[in-house]
Design a protein around this motif. Structure first.
Motif, PDB file in Angstrom:
ATOM      1  N   TRP A 130       0.773  -1.115   0.189  1.00 20.72           N
ATOM      2  CA  TRP A 130       0.082   0.013  -0.029  1.00 20.72           C
ATOM      3  C   TRP A 130       0.876   1.186   0.189  1.00 20.72           C
ATOM      4  CZ3 TRP A 130      -4.398  -0.402  -1.790  1.00 20.72           C
ATOM      5  CH2 TRP A 130      -5.400  -1.388  -1.297  1.00 20.72           C
ATOM      6  N   ALA A 131       2.006   1.202   0.959  1.00 22.55           N
ATOM      7  CA  ALA A 131       2.724   2.454   1.086  1.00 22.55           C
ATOM      8  C   ALA A 131       3.459   2.843  -0.543  1.00 22.55           C
ATOM      9  CB  ALA A 131       3.814   2.261   1.933  1.00 22.55           C
ATOM     10  N   LEU A 132       4.051   1.694  -0.967  1.00 26.66           N
ATOM     11  CA  LEU A 132       4.598   1.962  -2.380  1.00 26.66           C
ATOM     12  C   LEU A 132       3.708   2.506  -3.253  1.00 26.66           C
ATOM     13  CD1 LEU A 132       6.716  -1.314  -2.347  1.00 26.66           C
ATOM     14  CD2 LEU A 132       7.597   0.941  -2.288  1.00 26.66           C
ATOM     15  N   LEU A 133       2.435   1.710  -3.417  1.00 26.34           N
ATOM     16  CA  LEU A 133       1.451   2.219  -4.437  1.00 26.34           C
ATOM     17  C   LEU A 133       1.263   3.789  -3.956  1.00 26.34           C
ATOM     18  CD1 LEU A 133      -1.017  -0.721  -4.446  1.00 26.34           C
ATOM     19  CD2 LEU A 133       0.455  -0.044  -6.281  1.00 26.34           C
ATOM     20  N   LEU A 134       0.907   3.962  -2.748  1.00 22.93           N
ATOM     21  CA  LEU A 134       0.480   5.476  -2.613  1.00 22.93           C
ATOM     22  C   LEU A 134       1.597   6.502  -2.538  1.00 22.93           C
ATOM     23  CD1 LEU A 134      -1.794   4.531   0.508  1.00 22.93           C
ATOM     24  CD2 LEU A 134      -2.389   5.806  -1.697  1.00 22.93           C
ATOM     25  N   VAL A 135       2.936   6.104  -2.584  1.00 21.25           N
ATOM     26  CA  VAL A 135       4.123   6.795  -2.873  1.00 21.25           C
ATOM     27  C   VAL A 135       4.076   7.136  -4.104  1.00 21.25           C
ATOM     28  CG1 VAL A 135       6.438   6.833  -2.729  1.00 21.25           C
ATOM     29  CG2 VAL A 135       5.350   6.490  -0.697  1.00 21.25           C
TER      30      VAL A 135
END
Length: 171
Positions: A130-135
């Protein structure tokens, strides 16, 4: 334990599809592993070569620079705020979705399936993904972190609350 003997040779169990499943699955997993290593250009030499970079990173991290403590404390404070905000948002989102995901309080079977699917999707994707997608979508910073942790909290709390609601005595 020895095999039963028929005449002068041991009797072996017949080869069946069931007896071949584990060896075939093991070979398939091994093949996928090798393909992944080739695709990512991974090798023992490359791994050993990167140990110098890892040692350099740890050398720069330790010992901590005393003049940087205010920055460390500020980053810690921001991280704590992100966690509190994400947990709160996850809670606020999960309660109504959990009511829809619980079989005994949902409006319609389709609504139940969609709500359960959303909760399952949020739980199935790890926080780091999720963090990678949102970043990638909105850029690096606290907002991406809060949203990533919110989605993870939503998945965990939504499942917890939906299951708890289903266990409530209807009386």
């Amino acid at each position: 334990m020895s095999l039963p003997v028929a005449g002068d040779r041991p009797v072996r169990p017949p080869v069946t599809w069931r007896s071949l499943q584990l060896p075939l699955l093991s070979l398939a997993v091994l093949a996928l592993f090798v393909i992944a290593l080739v695709q990512t250009d991974s090798s023992p030499a490359r791994f050993v070569g990167s140990l110098d970079d890892l040692a350099n990173l740890f050398a720069r991290m330790w010992p901590p620079v005393a003049t940087e403590w205010p920055r460390y404390l500020e980053a810690t404070w921001i991280t704590g705020g992100m966690v509190v905000a994400a947990t709160g948002l996850g809670f606020l989102i999960s309660v109504p979705v959990a009511i829809l995901a619980a079989r005994n309080t949902t409006l319609h079977p389709v609504v139940h399936a969609v709500a359960r699917g959303l909760v399952a999707l949020a739980r199935a994707i790890p926080s780091i993904v999720w963090a990678l997608l949102l970043v990638r979508a909105i850029g690096i910073g606290p907002v991406a972190g809060v949203l990533a942790m919110t989605l993870s909290s939503f998945g965990m709390l939504g499942k917890l609350f939906a299951d708890a609601i289903e266990e409530v005595d209807p009386k």
